[in-house]
Design an enzyme around this catalytic site. Structure first.
Site, mmCIF file in Angstrom:
data_model
loop_
_atom_site.group_PDB
_atom_site.id
_atom_site.type_symbol
_atom_site.label_atom_id
_atom_site.label_comp_id
_atom_site.label_asym_id
_atom_site.label_seq_id
_atom_site.Cartn_x
_atom_site.Cartn_y
_atom_site.Cartn_z
ATOM 1 N N ARG A 92 0.458 -9.329 48.891
ATOM 2 C CA ARG A 92 -0.038 -8.011 48.477
ATOM 3 C C ARG A 92 -1.376 -8.202 47.764
ATOM 4 N NH1 ARG A 92 1.018 -4.808 43.444
ATOM 5 N NH2 ARG A 92 0.354 -2.706 43.946
ATOM 6 N N HIS A 136 -6.485 -0.385 43.349
ATOM 7 C CA HIS A 136 -5.947 -1.064 42.174
ATOM 8 C C HIS A 136 -7.015 -0.980 41.081
ATOM 9 C CE1 HIS A 136 -2.674 -4.139 40.968
ATOM 10 N NE2 HIS A 136 -3.364 -3.877 39.879
ATOM 11 N N GLU A 181 0.034 1.962 40.489
ATOM 12 C CA GLU A 181 0.281 2.419 39.124
ATOM 13 C C GLU A 181 -0.667 3.537 38.672
ATOM 14 O OE1 GLU A 181 0.433 -0.852 36.387
ATOM 15 O OE2 GLU A 181 2.117 -1.795 37.398
ATOM 16 N N ASN A 309 6.785 -1.361 40.416
ATOM 17 C CA ASN A 309 6.399 -2.471 39.552
ATOM 18 C C ASN A 309 7.261 -2.404 38.310
ATOM 19 O OD1 ASN A 309 4.427 -2.913 41.429
ATOM 20 N ND2 ASN A 309 2.692 -2.445 40.085
ATOM 21 N N TYR A 311 8.361 -4.369 34.677
ATOM 22 C CA TYR A 311 8.132 -5.431 33.685
ATOM 23 C C TYR A 311 9.088 -5.377 32.500
ATOM 24 C CZ TYR A 311 3.922 -6.679 36.192
ATOM 25 O OH TYR A 311 3.063 -7.100 37.165
ATOM 26 N N GLU A 382 5.609 -5.595 42.105
ATOM 27 C CA GLU A 382 5.172 -6.499 41.033
ATOM 28 C C GLU A 382 6.333 -6.736 40.094
ATOM 29 O OE1 GLU A 382 1.702 -5.456 38.672
ATOM 30 O OE2 GLU A 382 0.640 -4.787 40.464
HETATM 31 C C1 FCB Z 1 0.329 -4.250 36.103
HETATM 32 C C2 FCB Z 1 -0.901 -4.277 36.961
HETATM 33 C C3 FCB Z 1 -1.349 -5.659 37.342
HETATM 34 C C4 FCB Z 1 -1.167 -6.640 36.204
HETATM 35 C C5 FCB Z 1 0.216 -6.564 35.654
HETATM 36 C C6 FCB Z 1 0.504 -7.542 34.540
HETATM 37 O O1 FCB Z 1 0.329 -3.093 35.325
HETATM 38 O O2 FCB Z 1 -0.699 -3.543 38.146
HETATM 39 O O3 FCB Z 1 -2.672 -5.591 37.793
HETATM 40 O O4 FCB Z 1 -2.133 -6.430 35.251
HETATM 41 O O5 FCB Z 1 0.478 -5.275 35.178
#
Ligand code: FCB
Length: 477
Positions: A92, A136, A181, A309, A311, A382
């Protein structure tokens, strides 16, 4: 316990030796143009908002910029070889809009497109599927000067750019993601100002969010017309939002943040309507007068996949009594109308970003999207972690990152067992890179990058990930 070299195809349950993913599960890694390419002024590329922002004093840690980054523009074949060594089935990446359409309108820049044609050809030659993201975060600076995402016209410019990319690369790329995002583009870019272009106005952030989604809808329309066979999606950053206590006030804080972080985008894109509670939460910020008849139908254009994505989780609490929104609402914030909600930490382990590690939150997120929004195939576009790494004797051992990835892949597998149509996983990131306002101080890569020599060293997490891909699964714990 023995680990057969080829696990039985399609076996999902933990048979005591291996967690196997479904056949055809896509294994990838992700990057973004401004974070890795460098060559900021080469081949006809002109500045984006991130060039301007990073060159403005005080905006990034230590004044770091993406001028050189990982020099991927010049080292692309070497980087594709690294991907092939990892056994990635998919990669990607994003297109730099000002590289292929300098200024953000008008004709294509063939030199810029040639770079991506070479990249895609190199990927295909190594059996790696290209997954292309159109946006992006690198808006051409002239479009920002004309108003940026708060201006409606930017949505139309984005659709033209999508068409240009489809015309140039649609013969060899099947998977297109419109936006990465949009929450960050809108609310960090125009709300808190922590990201480019660094503006701070709640109403502008909300307008930006709407026009990003409108641009997405118009781009989907253009891509479908240009390439009916293309596989189209959007990538959203989603968070479970949990109240800190079971008090009604904390539940209300969680509802507000969930509306802004998640449902602001999920509902229009997948249901064709803004959430009913959002206008009330934003009444001091905007009357939504920027939304025109027909916009939401465009925004809800049918898709083929949804990228997520993931985290971390947000844990939130009600404002401290006696403050109240009036004390906050003009301050720069990425939570317009809800600036006074408190984000609390639970004392659980965090990454080098300070983000709490919460793998069960990935299962919750995937299940929610599937249960409440769509039957479409889902992809984790992500997931990954920054930790401080050290090169010792030419090696980088990163057990914390490896454990993070392992825990989240187990969560992904649990979601599949629970019936979520999860079809692939992209680790963030292929290699260490320019982490936006944090510059080069945060390392997310599977591959270590020495920014002086540009030497790449696959970390132990990379070797582990290659083995996961080879087995299409995880060893038993
Ligand atoms: C996301 C972004 C990516 C990177 C990660 C850690 O928000 O899409 O570019 O910065 O976080």
């Amino acid at each position: 316990m023995s680990n057969p070299a080829s696990p039985p195809a399609g076996r999902l349950l933990d048979q005591g030796y291996e967690l196997t993913f479904p056949p055809g599960f896509r294994w990838g890694a992700a990057t973004a143009a401004y974070q890795i390419e460098g060559a900021a002024a080469e081949g006809g590329r002109t500045p984006s908002i991130w060039d301007t922002f990073s060159h403005t004093e005080g905006r990034t840690v230590a004044g770091h910029t993406g001028d050189v980054a990982c020099d991927h523009y010049h080292r692309m074949p070497e980087d594709v070889r690294l991907m092939a060594d990892l056994g990635l089935t998919s990669y990607r990446f994003s297109i730099s809009w000002p590289r292929v359409q300098p200024g953000g309108s008008g004709p294509a820049n063939q030199a810029g497109l040639d770079f991506y044609r070479r990249l895609v050809d190199e990927l295909l030659a190594h059996g790696i599927e290209p997954w292309l993201t159109l946006y992006h975060w690198d808006l051409p600076q002239p479009l920002e000067d004309a108003g940026g995402w708060p201006a409606r016209d930017t949505a139309g410019r984005f659709a033209d750019y999508a068409q240009l990319v489809a015309d140039a690369l649609g013969d060899r790329v099947r998977h297109f993601t419109t936006l990465n995002e949009p929450w960050c583009s809108a609310f960090l870019g125009y709300g808190s100002g922590a990201h480019a272009p660094g503006r701070s106005d709640g109403a502008d952030a909300v307008r930006a969010g709407h026009h990003l989604m409108l641009g997405h809808g118009l781009a989907v329309q253009a891509l479908r017309a240009a390439r009916p066979e293309a596989h189209l999606g959007i990538t959203l950053n989603l968070y479970p939002v949990t109240p800190a206590t079971d008090s009604p006030a904390d539940a209300e804080a969680a509802r507000r943040i969930d509306a802004l972080a998640n449902r602001f985008f999920l509902d229009p894109v997948l249901r064709g309507a803004y959430p009913a509670d959002l206008p009330g939460d934003l009444r001091q910020v905007t009357d939504f007068g920027h939304v025109r008849d027909g916009d939401l139908a465009l925004i809800a254009a049918p898709l083929d996949m949804v990228g997520i994505n993931y985290y971390s989780r947000y844990v939130v609490a009600a404002p401290v009594s006696g403050t109240g929104p009036d004390a906050y609402w003009r301050a720069p914030s990425c939570w317009p109308g809800s600036e006074d909600v408190r984000f609390v930490t639970r004392g659980v382990p965090v990454t080098d970003m300070g983000w709490e590690i919460d793998a069960p939150g990935l299962v919750e997120t995937l299940e929610r999207v599937h249960r409440d929004y769509t039957d479409l195939p889902l992809y984790i576009t992500e997931n990954g972690a920054a930790f401080v790494d050290a090169v010792v004797d030419g090696r980088v051992d990163d057990p914390d990152r490896l454990a993070y990835l392992d825990a989240h892949l187990r969560a992904a597998h649990a979601a599949i067992r629970a019936g979520v149509p999860l079809k692939g996983y992209f680790a963030w990131s292929l290699m260490d890179n320019f982490e936006w306002a944090w510059g080069y101080t945060k390392r997310f890569g599977l591959v270590h990058v020495d920014y002086d020599s540009q030497a790449r060293i696959p970390k132990s997490s990379a070797r582990w990930y290659a083995e996961v891909i080879r087995r299409n699964g995880l060893a038993a714990q």
